[in-house]
Scaffold this active site. Structure first.
Site, mmCIF file in Angstrom:
data_model
loop_
_atom_site.group_PDB
_atom_site.id
_atom_site.type_symbol
_atom_site.label_atom_id
_atom_site.label_comp_id
_atom_site.label_asym_id
_atom_site.label_seq_id
_atom_site.Cartn_x
_atom_site.Cartn_y
_atom_site.Cartn_z
ATOM 1 N N GLY A 17 38.596 14.462 74.937
ATOM 2 C CA GLY A 17 37.725 15.649 74.962
ATOM 3 C C GLY A 17 36.483 15.249 75.751
ATOM 4 O O GLY A 17 35.870 14.198 75.476
ATOM 5 N N ALA A 18 36.106 16.121 76.723
ATOM 6 C CA ALA A 18 35.042 15.747 77.658
ATOM 7 C C ALA A 18 33.717 15.404 76.969
ATOM 8 O O ALA A 18 33.006 14.484 77.385
ATOM 9 C CB ALA A 18 34.837 16.879 78.652
ATOM 10 N N GLY A 19 33.364 16.138 75.930
ATOM 11 C CA GLY A 19 32.102 15.874 75.237
ATOM 12 C C GLY A 19 32.141 14.548 74.494
ATOM 13 O O GLY A 19 31.202 13.745 74.578
ATOM 14 N N ARG A 59 38.563 7.628 82.822
ATOM 15 C CA ARG A 59 39.153 8.983 82.972
ATOM 16 C C ARG A 59 38.476 9.625 84.158
ATOM 17 O O ARG A 59 37.337 10.081 84.071
ATOM 18 C CB ARG A 59 38.975 9.830 81.706
ATOM 19 C CG ARG A 59 39.942 9.409 80.637
ATOM 20 C CD ARG A 59 40.458 10.492 79.755
ATOM 21 N NE ARG A 59 41.536 11.289 80.260
ATOM 22 C CZ ARG A 59 42.011 12.337 79.553
ATOM 23 N NH1 ARG A 59 41.480 12.675 78.400
ATOM 24 N NH2 ARG A 59 43.023 13.030 80.027
ATOM 25 N N CYS A 125 44.379 23.906 74.425
ATOM 26 C CA CYS A 125 44.078 22.486 74.195
ATOM 27 C C CYS A 125 43.151 22.325 72.994
ATOM 28 O O CYS A 125 43.303 23.027 71.978
ATOM 29 C CB CYS A 125 43.514 21.857 75.464
ATOM 30 S SG CYS A 125 43.488 20.047 75.413
ATOM 31 N N ASP A 194 36.250 20.238 81.613
ATOM 32 C CA ASP A 194 35.954 18.822 81.863
ATOM 33 C C ASP A 194 34.959 18.687 83.000
ATOM 34 O O ASP A 194 34.111 17.805 82.985
ATOM 35 C CB ASP A 194 37.236 18.058 82.181
ATOM 36 C CG ASP A 194 38.009 17.775 80.907
ATOM 37 O OD1 ASP A 194 38.654 18.706 80.393
ATOM 38 O OD2 ASP A 194 37.904 16.639 80.395
ATOM 39 N N ASN A 204 39.957 21.976 83.815
ATOM 40 C CA ASN A 204 40.210 21.790 82.374
ATOM 41 C C ASN A 204 41.684 21.452 82.197
ATOM 42 O O ASN A 204 42.443 21.361 83.169
ATOM 43 C CB ASN A 204 39.811 23.070 81.610
ATOM 44 C CG ASN A 204 39.812 22.864 80.103
ATOM 45 O OD1 ASN A 204 39.237 21.891 79.600
ATOM 46 N ND2 ASN A 204 40.461 23.730 79.356
ATOM 47 N N LYS A 205 42.093 21.269 80.955
ATOM 48 C CA LYS A 205 43.457 20.864 80.622
ATOM 49 C C LYS A 205 44.510 21.626 81.410
ATOM 50 O O LYS A 205 44.386 22.836 81.587
ATOM 51 C CB LYS A 205 43.657 21.075 79.107
ATOM 52 C CG LYS A 205 45.012 20.736 78.567
ATOM 53 C CD LYS A 205 45.461 19.339 78.880
ATOM 54 C CE LYS A 205 44.480 18.281 78.452
ATOM 55 N NZ LYS A 205 44.663 16.987 79.104
ATOM 56 N N LYS A 230 28.527 19.048 82.234
ATOM 57 C CA LYS A 230 29.898 19.100 82.755
ATOM 58 C C LYS A 230 29.929 19.694 84.171
ATOM 59 O O LYS A 230 30.983 19.850 84.753
ATOM 60 C CB LYS A 230 30.793 19.885 81.809
ATOM 61 C CG LYS A 230 31.017 19.123 80.506
ATOM 62 C CD LYS A 230 31.804 19.911 79.518
ATOM 63 C CE LYS A 230 31.958 19.113 78.226
ATOM 64 N NZ LYS A 230 32.441 19.973 77.134
HETATM 65 C C1 RUB Z 1 40.695 18.048 76.553
HETATM 66 C C2 RUB Z 1 40.301 19.276 77.272
HETATM 67 C C3 RUB Z 1 39.127 20.041 76.733
HETATM 68 C C4 RUB Z 1 37.873 19.620 77.500
HETATM 69 C C5 RUB Z 1 36.607 20.146 76.841
HETATM 70 O O1 RUB Z 1 41.572 17.269 77.328
HETATM 71 O O2 RUB Z 1 40.816 19.607 78.315
HETATM 72 O O3 RUB Z 1 39.321 21.415 76.925
HETATM 73 O O4 RUB Z 1 37.812 18.210 77.567
HETATM 74 O O5 RUB Z 1 36.491 19.580 75.560
HETATM 75 P P1 RUB Z 1 41.954 15.779 76.818
HETATM 76 P P2 RUB Z 1 35.083 19.559 74.752
HETATM 77 O O6 RUB Z 1 42.549 15.917 75.465
HETATM 78 O O7 RUB Z 1 42.928 15.301 77.851
HETATM 79 O O8 RUB Z 1 40.682 14.955 76.824
HETATM 80 O O9 RUB Z 1 34.631 20.985 74.695
HETATM 81 O O10 RUB Z 1 35.438 18.984 73.432
HETATM 82 O O11 RUB Z 1 34.152 18.699 75.528
#
Ligand code: RUB
Length: 306
Positions: A17-19, A59, A125, A194, A204-205, A230
């Site tokens: 997850g990007a965050g 990543r 996702c 992302d 994004n995913k 982001k």
């Molecule tokens: C996760 C994904 C999420 C973004 C945003 O992909 O695509 O939609 O990362 O996430 P993966 P957030 O599982 O491959 O990391 O809002 O939690 O930052």
């Protein structure tokens, strides 16, 4: 965790997850600074720059990771003392982590205003920012329902439906190929990001662009929820975002298929701005076409072109 361990955990999707990867990277670079036991400023800078390279390579698609490390290392070139440099990196990293967590909450509050009572929301996702919006709307008593995609091959959709079920949000899981079928009953799509490019395209995913196309066809608003870190300054000077391709074994085991079969496993895709209604950030709701302004305001032109 040591910095290399954090990088490996990001690579292997233990941290995802990007965050979350951004906050973990900020914490890792802070620990890299604090654990330096020498007395040489140049040596510490080299150690931090090496850490930066290792983390960013873990990543390649999510600019959040690079922006988190850069925010943590801001100003180190102007410091001539090891103690001061350690303090600077630690306070930069802590500020980034705090700001990032607050942003998810603010996005939840702003985004929930775009969701009306009784609506059916589709998500893809597992995005903390999108879930923050959905859960805030639910806790406001809006009696929403959610349709969540499985998100092959890693099936992050299972994390999403477990999280929503634990919060008592009515939720239905569908396979990714059922998106267009399910769209006819959906009122709004919310997804995370992302990376957001200067032209407003959202990375994004894998499959996000298919949700956007199906939403466009059905006249359903498609909303992206993303913190301002982001947004990608590199895309302003023309760099393209590298789309990570992961190991074929995540799709099928070698023994299941003839050896002549090729497998491709791209894990992100790009949704063009024309399919995106709005982007909810912690500084407000913007059009995807305002991405350039967000980048300039957030990172400054000197940073972009340095
Ligand atoms: C996760 C994904 C999420 C973004 C945003 O992909 O695509 O939609 O990362 O996430 P993966 P957030 O599982 O491959 O990391 O809002 O939690 O930052």
């Amino acid at each position: 965790m040591e910095l290399e361990q954090v990088a490996n955990a990001i690579k292997s999707m233990e941290i995802r997850g990007a965050g979350r990867i951004a906050r973990s990277a900020a914490e890792a670079i802070k620990q890299q600074a604090l654990s330096y036991s020498g007395n040489e400023v140049e040596e510490l800078i080299e150690r931090l720059q090496e850490g930066e390279r290792i983390l960013i390579a873990s990543r390649p698609t999510a600019v959040s990771l690079e922006n988190a490390v850069r925010a943590s290392l801001k100003g180190i070139q102007e410091v001539n003392d090891v103690r001061e440099m350690k303090d600077l990196v630690a306070s930069n990293a802590d500020a980034f982590i705090r700001r990032s967590s607050n942003a998810v909450q603010i996005i939840g509050e702003i985004g929930a205003r775009r969701i009306r009572a009784g609506q059916k929301v589709m998500t893809h996702c597992n995005s903390s920012a999108a879930l923050s919006v959905i859960k805030t709307a639910h806790f406001q008593g809006k009696k929403i329902e959610v349709v969540a995609t499985e998100s092959r091959p890693w099936r992050q959709g299972l994390l999403t439906v477990r999280d929503l079920a634990a919060a008592n949000v009515p939720v239905t899981l569908i396979v990714d190929s059922a998106v267009r079928w399910a769209m006819k009953d959906v009122d709004v799509v919310v997804a995370g990001a992302d990376t957001i490019c200067s032209n407003g395209a959202v990375i994004n995913k894998i499959g996000t662009s298919q949700l956007a196309l199906a939403a466009h066809e059905a006249n359903v608003p498609f909303v992206i929820c993303a913190e301002t870190y982001k947004f990608s300054p590199r895309t302003v000077y023309g760099e393209l975002v590298e789309i990570e391709e992961r190991d074929p074994s995540e799709i099928a085991r070698a023994e299941e298929l003839p050896s002549s079969v090729k497998i491709r496993n791209p894990v992100f895709d790009a949704t063009p701005p024309e399919y995106i209604d709005s982007i909810v950030t912690e500084v407000g709701v913007i059009s995807p076409y305002a991405a350039y302004e967000v980048i300039v305001k957030e990172f400054g032109l000197e940073h972009i072109f340095e």
